[in-house]
Design a protein around this motif. Structure first.
Motif, PDB file in Angstrom:
ATOM      1  N   ALA A   1     -22.628  35.452  40.797  1.00  0.00           N
ATOM      2  CA  ALA A   1     -23.128  36.007  39.659  1.00  0.00           C
ATOM      3  C   ALA A   1     -23.228  34.852  38.437  1.00  0.00           C
ATOM      4  O   ALA A   1     -24.376  34.829  37.783  1.00  0.00           O
ATOM      5  N   ILE A   2     -22.308  33.969  38.645  1.00  0.00           N
ATOM      6  CA  ILE A   2     -22.545  32.750  37.559  1.00  0.00           C
ATOM      7  C   ILE A   2     -23.570  31.832  38.123  1.00  0.00           C
ATOM      8  O   ILE A   2     -24.322  31.519  37.276  1.00  0.00           O
ATOM      9  N   ALA A   3     -23.783  31.860  39.360  1.00  0.00           N
ATOM     10  CA  ALA A   3     -24.895  30.989  39.820  1.00  0.00           C
ATOM     11  C   ALA A   3     -26.269  31.427  39.613  1.00  0.00           C
ATOM     12  O   ALA A   3     -27.240  30.883  39.018  1.00  0.00           O
ATOM     13  N   GLY A   4     -26.298  32.823  39.758  1.00  0.00           N
ATOM     14  CA  GLY A   4     -27.573  33.509  39.339  1.00  0.00           C
ATOM     15  C   GLY A   4     -27.760  33.487  37.956  1.00  0.00           C
ATOM     16  O   GLY A   4     -29.130  33.890  37.637  1.00  0.00           O
ATOM     17  N   SER A   5     -27.008  33.385  36.849  1.00  0.00           N
ATOM     18  CA  SER A   5     -27.131  33.311  35.750  1.00  0.00           C
ATOM     19  C   SER A   5     -28.118  32.050  35.541  1.00  0.00           C
ATOM     20  O   SER A   5     -28.746  31.853  34.320  1.00  0.00           O
ATOM     21  N   VAL A   6     -27.584  30.895  36.183  1.00  0.00           N
ATOM     22  CA  VAL A   6     -28.395  29.729  36.161  1.00  0.00           C
ATOM     23  C   VAL A   6     -29.935  30.035  36.625  1.00  0.00           C
ATOM     24  O   VAL A   6     -31.081  29.388  35.991  1.00  0.00           O
ATOM     25  N   SER A   7     -30.045  30.280  37.782  1.00  0.00           N
ATOM     26  CA  SER A   7     -31.383  30.490  38.592  1.00  0.00           C
ATOM     27  C   SER A   7     -31.257  31.800  39.500  1.00  0.00           C
ATOM     28  O   SER A   7     -30.147  31.603  40.281  1.00  0.00           O
ATOM     29  N   PRO A   8     -31.946  32.567  39.725  1.00  0.00           N
ATOM     30  CA  PRO A   8     -32.182  33.581  41.054  1.00  0.00           C
ATOM     31  C   PRO A   8     -32.002  32.856  42.155  1.00  0.00           C
ATOM     32  O   PRO A   8     -31.761  33.440  43.042  1.00  0.00           O
ATOM     33  N   PHE A   9     -32.665  31.541  42.261  1.00  0.00           N
ATOM     34  CA  PHE A   9     -32.701  30.840  43.641  1.00  0.00           C
ATOM     35  C   PHE A   9     -31.384  30.287  43.878  1.00  0.00           C
ATOM     36  O   PHE A   9     -31.357  29.809  45.122  1.00  0.00           O
ATOM     37  N   LEU A  10     -30.513  29.988  42.895  1.00  0.00           N
ATOM     38  CA  LEU A  10     -29.166  29.266  43.210  1.00  0.00           C
ATOM     39  C   LEU A  10     -28.493  29.880  44.139  1.00  0.00           C
ATOM     40  O   LEU A  10     -27.864  29.313  45.095  1.00  0.00           O
ATOM     41  N   PRO A  11     -28.031  31.187  44.147  1.00  0.00           N
ATOM     42  CA  PRO A  11     -27.280  31.891  44.865  1.00  0.00           C
ATOM     43  C   PRO A  11     -27.537  31.628  46.606  1.00  0.00           C
ATOM     44  O   PRO A  11     -26.673  31.370  47.263  1.00  0.00           O
ATOM     45  N   PRO A  12     -28.990  32.094  46.975  1.00  0.00           N
ATOM     46  CA  PRO A  12     -28.919  31.931  48.589  1.00  0.00           C
ATOM     47  C   PRO A  12     -29.199  30.354  48.801  1.00  0.00           C
ATOM     48  O   PRO A  12     -28.694  30.065  49.822  1.00  0.00           O
ATOM     49  N   VAL A  13     -29.290  29.376  47.805  1.00  0.00           N
ATOM     50  CA  VAL A  13     -29.265  27.961  48.263  1.00  0.00           C
ATOM     51  C   VAL A  13     -27.805  27.526  48.408  1.00  0.00           C
ATOM     52  O   VAL A  13     -27.501  26.979  49.574  1.00  0.00           O
ATOM     53  N   LEU A  14     -27.089  27.908  47.539  1.00  0.00           N
ATOM     54  CA  LEU A  14     -25.594  27.690  47.863  1.00  0.00           C
ATOM     55  C   LEU A  14     -25.013  28.406  48.820  1.00  0.00           C
ATOM     56  O   LEU A  14     -24.327  27.821  49.566  1.00  0.00           O
ATOM     57  N   ALA A  15     -25.350  29.552  49.005  1.00  0.00           N
ATOM     58  CA  ALA A  15     -24.815  30.345  50.289  1.00  0.00           C
ATOM     59  C   ALA A  15     -25.418  29.550  51.591  1.00  0.00           C
ATOM     60  O   ALA A  15     -24.669  29.271  52.669  1.00  0.00           O
ATOM     61  N   GLY A  16     -26.552  29.212  51.621  1.00  0.00           N
ATOM     62  CA  GLY A  16     -27.213  28.353  52.974  1.00  0.00           C
ATOM     63  C   GLY A  16     -26.348  26.992  53.247  1.00  0.00           C
ATOM     64  O   GLY A  16     -26.000  26.815  54.115  1.00  0.00           O
ATOM     65  N   ALA A  17     -26.226  26.230  51.961  1.00  0.00           N
ATOM     66  CA  ALA A  17     -25.398  25.244  52.402  1.00  0.00           C
ATOM     67  C   ALA A  17     -24.032  25.059  52.431  1.00  0.00           C
ATOM     68  O   ALA A  17     -23.389  24.624  53.422  1.00  0.00           O
ATOM     69  N   TYR A  18     -23.330  26.356  52.139  1.00  0.00           N
ATOM     70  CA  TYR A  18     -21.844  26.429  52.532  1.00  0.00           C
ATOM     71  C   TYR A  18     -21.804  27.043  54.063  1.00  0.00           C
ATOM     72  O   TYR A  18     -20.893  26.389  54.661  1.00  0.00           O
TER      73      TYR A  18
ATOM     74  N   LEU B   1     -24.751  40.307  36.889  1.00  0.00           N
ATOM     75  CA  LEU B   1     -23.873  40.520  35.764  1.00  0.00           C
ATOM     76  C   LEU B   1     -23.844  39.587  34.723  1.00  0.00           C
ATOM     77  O   LEU B   1     -23.261  39.736  33.620  1.00  0.00           O
ATOM     78  N   GLY B   2     -24.279  38.556  35.096  1.00  0.00           N
ATOM     79  CA  GLY B   2     -24.318  37.203  33.983  1.00  0.00           C
ATOM     80  C   GLY B   2     -22.954  36.214  34.277  1.00  0.00           C
ATOM     81  O   GLY B   2     -21.995  36.597  35.253  1.00  0.00           O
ATOM     82  N   ALA B   3     -22.890  35.198  33.505  1.00  0.00           N
ATOM     83  CA  ALA B   3     -22.048  34.116  33.870  1.00  0.00           C
ATOM     84  C   ALA B   3     -20.452  34.807  33.386  1.00  0.00           C
ATOM     85  O   ALA B   3     -19.471  34.531  33.766  1.00  0.00           O
ATOM     86  N   LEU B   4     -20.616  35.631  32.126  1.00  0.00           N
ATOM     87  CA  LEU B   4     -19.278  36.056  31.592  1.00  0.00           C
ATOM     88  C   LEU B   4     -18.550  37.067  32.650  1.00  0.00           C
ATOM     89  O   LEU B   4     -17.107  36.597  33.044  1.00  0.00           O
ATOM     90  N   TRP B   5     -19.144  38.017  33.091  1.00  0.00           N
ATOM     91  CA  TRP B   5     -18.646  38.955  33.880  1.00  0.00           C
ATOM     92  C   TRP B   5     -18.369  38.369  35.116  1.00  0.00           C
ATOM     93  O   TRP B   5     -17.318  38.685  36.064  1.00  0.00           O
ATOM     94  N   GLY B   6     -19.131  37.338  35.773  1.00  0.00           N
ATOM     95  CA  GLY B   6     -18.891  36.659  36.871  1.00  0.00           C
ATOM     96  C   GLY B   6     -17.506  35.902  36.817  1.00  0.00           C
ATOM     97  O   GLY B   6     -16.742  35.962  37.751  1.00  0.00           O
ATOM     98  N   GLY B   7     -17.279  35.396  35.794  1.00  0.00           N
ATOM     99  CA  GLY B   7     -16.209  34.549  35.551  1.00  0.00           C
ATOM    100  C   GLY B   7     -15.042  35.533  35.549  1.00  0.00           C
ATOM    101  O   GLY B   7     -13.718  35.073  36.130  1.00  0.00           O
ATOM    102  N   VAL B   8     -15.263  36.561  34.902  1.00  0.00           N
ATOM    103  CA  VAL B   8     -14.208  37.670  34.954  1.00  0.00           C
ATOM    104  C   VAL B   8     -13.568  38.112  36.464  1.00  0.00           C
ATOM    105  O   VAL B   8     -12.525  38.066  36.605  1.00  0.00           O
ATOM    106  N   MET B   9     -14.663  38.151  37.103  1.00  0.00           N
ATOM    107  CA  MET B   9     -14.411  38.792  38.631  1.00  0.00           C
ATOM    108  C   MET B   9     -13.634  37.563  39.467  1.00  0.00           C
ATOM    109  O   MET B   9     -12.921  37.874  40.315  1.00  0.00           O
ATOM    110  N   VAL B  10     -14.159  36.488  39.173  1.00  0.00           N
ATOM    111  CA  VAL B  10     -13.293  35.382  39.825  1.00  0.00           C
ATOM    112  C   VAL B  10     -11.877  35.275  39.365  1.00  0.00           C
ATOM    113  O   VAL B  10     -10.972  35.061  40.414  1.00  0.00           O
ATOM    114  N   VAL B  11     -11.736  35.337  38.258  1.00  0.00           N
ATOM    115  CA  VAL B  11     -10.416  35.321  37.854  1.00  0.00           C
ATOM    116  C   VAL B  11      -9.590  36.666  38.341  1.00  0.00           C
ATOM    117  O   VAL B  11      -8.302  36.544  38.607  1.00  0.00           O
TER     118      VAL B  11
END
Length: 590
Positions: A48-65, A97-107
């Motif tokens: 969710a945090i990554a998606g708040s930067v760019s909608p393309f970032l989550p699949p890129v990060l998942a693929g790299a991981y 969810l955006g960066a804020l709620w994404g951070g809440v979920m991580v915590v």
């Protein structure tokens, strides 16, 4: 050695080392189950945090991981990790969810994992290296490998969170022997004979009715180390075992009667109605103190053929037969019309997770209260002389048969779960809780059962799988009919639904129910190739048919709020199919 090979050995060694350490700190199946909630929660927050930067970032990060994990994680674990990651990434894009709620979920996910360890009284893996040299490297390493470690631990049968969804064969036979136990059994047996119990019906005494010496013998037998060791071997150190003294008695068997409460012993029946307590089980343990092997106790839900009686046990002096008081259908049969005096001690044990003391206590208390009340009604109808007593005896038999029907075809826990979801949906005015809650349970049952394969009560497994699959397909059918409108697309949909599911049904008919539902994997039937249509024409027709039918349903319901439902079905189907392929599926057609 090439540098590439060296890297593979090094990463493989890292995985083996981390896995050994992880399993040391995650022995409890309940802890692993909680991690299957907290870990995806944290991952959802990160994406969710990554998606708040760019909608393309989550699949890129998942693929790299996944690329990083590919060379070091076992293939089956990697595929499971990939499937879960794809689902989480898709969800994070669908519901940003955006960066804020994404951070809440991580915590929340991070601290909830600490709470999970605290709840089951297990130390954390992080605590083993915190505040020590190299802790940051260990923390990063731990975090990177955490998802596959959790999924791998969940695939181990004794730690699997799906363990409680698997129809476990909970019938345990122990031997209580040795000079002291044998003397205690002789003492109780002699006391019973001295009471000269009638041969026309069963006789029952509470253990507290015994004289002091026999009562002390009863207590020693109830605390037999052989019985306790059997439960601890099956459940492990995460569970407590306590004697339920308020239910314990002496039982002397009698002949089969036609219209008395004794008849229930010869009909399949449940002893109690409280199958809804999760993880907590009250066991009835029949300890024989007399030499008699002519009376058998049958458990018809343990095998594929209910009418054959399932597993059967004839217990004699020193045998202790334990079964689930609230869940296990059973009955007795006798090789003779009037068996000799069969004396058994009805012992009862509460087996519960150490972390669920309150729930376990409630299960024990309610079961005891019910047992006392039911026992009194039973005794009042042993020798019904008046019309009202005979009517009450008929009522006892009628309710026994009703509960048998529920336990045989539906499952009391299944009914309670589906009923609760239905009530929530009715109150909220939204079908989502019910549909989401019942649609995928049968896949989880398949996955958990296939993963374990041994010690399965096959009749219960078949009942549960068919019950939830019927509900799931019924929900799809209702949504399909409700959303259906005449169009070229809907006409194509009808062809796919009829053709696809029709093909799957023909496949099931060709295989037979037992072979379709893991009969080969559990050793119930021999593997063989089916040459009957559609197997002689179409490869993997059951799988192909089901997926084609589901896609046909999606063409009608996939454009509104239920866009996710069929893809989720197909994802679960794919996970289970992958499990079968990687698990060494025996030589059959599927």
């Amino acid at each position: 050695m090439h540098s590439e090979d060296s890297l593979h050995v090094q990463t493989g060694e890292t995985w083996e080392r981390l896995l050994a350490e992880f399993l040391q700190y995650h022995r409890s199946g309940l802890n692993v189950a909680l991690h299957l909630i907290t870990t995806p929660l944290g991952l959802f927050g990160l994406f969710a945090i990554a998606g708040s930067v760019s909608p393309f970032l989550p699949p890129v990060l998942a693929g790299a991981y996944l690329a990083v994990l590919f060379s070091s994680v076992p293939r089956a674990t990697w595929l499971i990790t990939a499937g879960v990651l794809i689902a989480i990434v898709t969800a994070s894009i669908a519901w940003p969810l955006g960066a804020l709620w994404g951070g809440v979920m991580v915590v929340v996910g991070y601290f909830a994992q600490w709470a999970a360890h605290y709840a089951v009284n297990e130390p954390t893996m992080e605590g083993a290296y915190a505040n020590r040299p190299g802790w940051l490297r260990r923390f990063i390493e731990h975090s990177v490998y955490l998802p596959p470690l959790v999924f791998h631990a969940a695939s181990i049968p004794e730690r699997s969170p799906l363990w409680w969804l698997v129809a476990q064969n909970r019938i345990y036979l122990s031997r209580v022997e040795g000079p002291k136990p044998e003397a205690d059994m002789t003492l109780i047996r002699n006391w019973v004979h001295a009471q000269n119990p009638p041969e026309t019906h069963t006789t029952h005494w509470w253990w507290t009715d015994l004289p002091e010496d026999a009562r002390a013998a009863y207590v020693r037998l109830a605390n037999s180390s052989a019985i306790f060791e059997t439960f601890r071997r099956e459940y492990g150190d995460d569970y407590e075992v306590d004697v339920v003294w308020g239910m314990n008695e002496i039982y002397v068997a009698g002949p089969d009667q036609q219209l008395t409460s004794d008849t229930v012993f010869y009909d399949p029946h449940l002893d109690g109605p409280f199958a809804v307590f999760p993880f907590c089980t009250v066991f009835r343990c029949m300890l024989s103190v007399s030499p008699d092997e002519r009376v058998k106790t049958h458990f018809p839900m343990t095998g594929p053929d209910y009418d054959s009686g399932g597993d059967a046990y004839a217990i004699t002096t020193g045998d202790a037969l334990a079964f689930d008081f609230n869940r296990e259908l059973h009955y007795i049969s006798s090789a003779v019309q009037r068996p000799k005096m069969r004396i058994t001690l009805k012992l009862h044990y509460l087996v519960r997770p150490k972390a669920m003391g309150a729930v376990g206590k409630l299960a024990g208390t309610w079961t005891t209260m019910y047992n006392k009340r039911a026992r009194q009604v039973f005794l009042d109808t042993l020798t019904p002389g008046s019309f009202s007593a005979k009517l009450q005896a008929a009522w006892v038999l009628a309710t026994t048969h009703t509960f048998e029907f529920i336990a045989r075809f539906l499952g009391p826990t299944n009914l309670a779960y589906a009923g609760l979801l239905a009530i929530i949906s009715l109150i909220s005015g939204n079908a989502l809780p019910f549909v989401a809650g019942i649609s995928f349970v049968h896949y989880l049952i398949y996955i958990g059962t296939y993963n374990q394969r041994t010690k399965i009560a096959y009749g219960q497994f078949l009942r549960d799988a068919i019950f939830f699959k019927s509900l799931s397909m019924g929900a799809l059918a209702v949504l399909y009919v409700t959303a259906f409108q005449l169009s070229l697309l809907s006409a194509l949909s009808v062809l796919m639904v009829v053709g696809g599911f029709g093909l799957a049904m023909l496949s099931t008919r060709a295989l037979g129910v037992v072979r379709t539902y893991f009969g080969v994997e559990m050793g119930l039937v021999a593997p063989r190739r089916i040459n009957q249509f559609p197997y002689d024409t179409i490869p993997h027709p059951m799988i192909v048919g089901a997926i084609v039918g589901l896609i046909g349903v999606h063409l009608v319901i996939g454009f509104g709020n239920w866009w996710w439902l069929v893809p989720a079905h197909i994802l679960f189907y794919a996970i289970h199919l992958t499990q079968e392929i990687l698990g060494g599926y025996p030589e059959t057609n599927e």
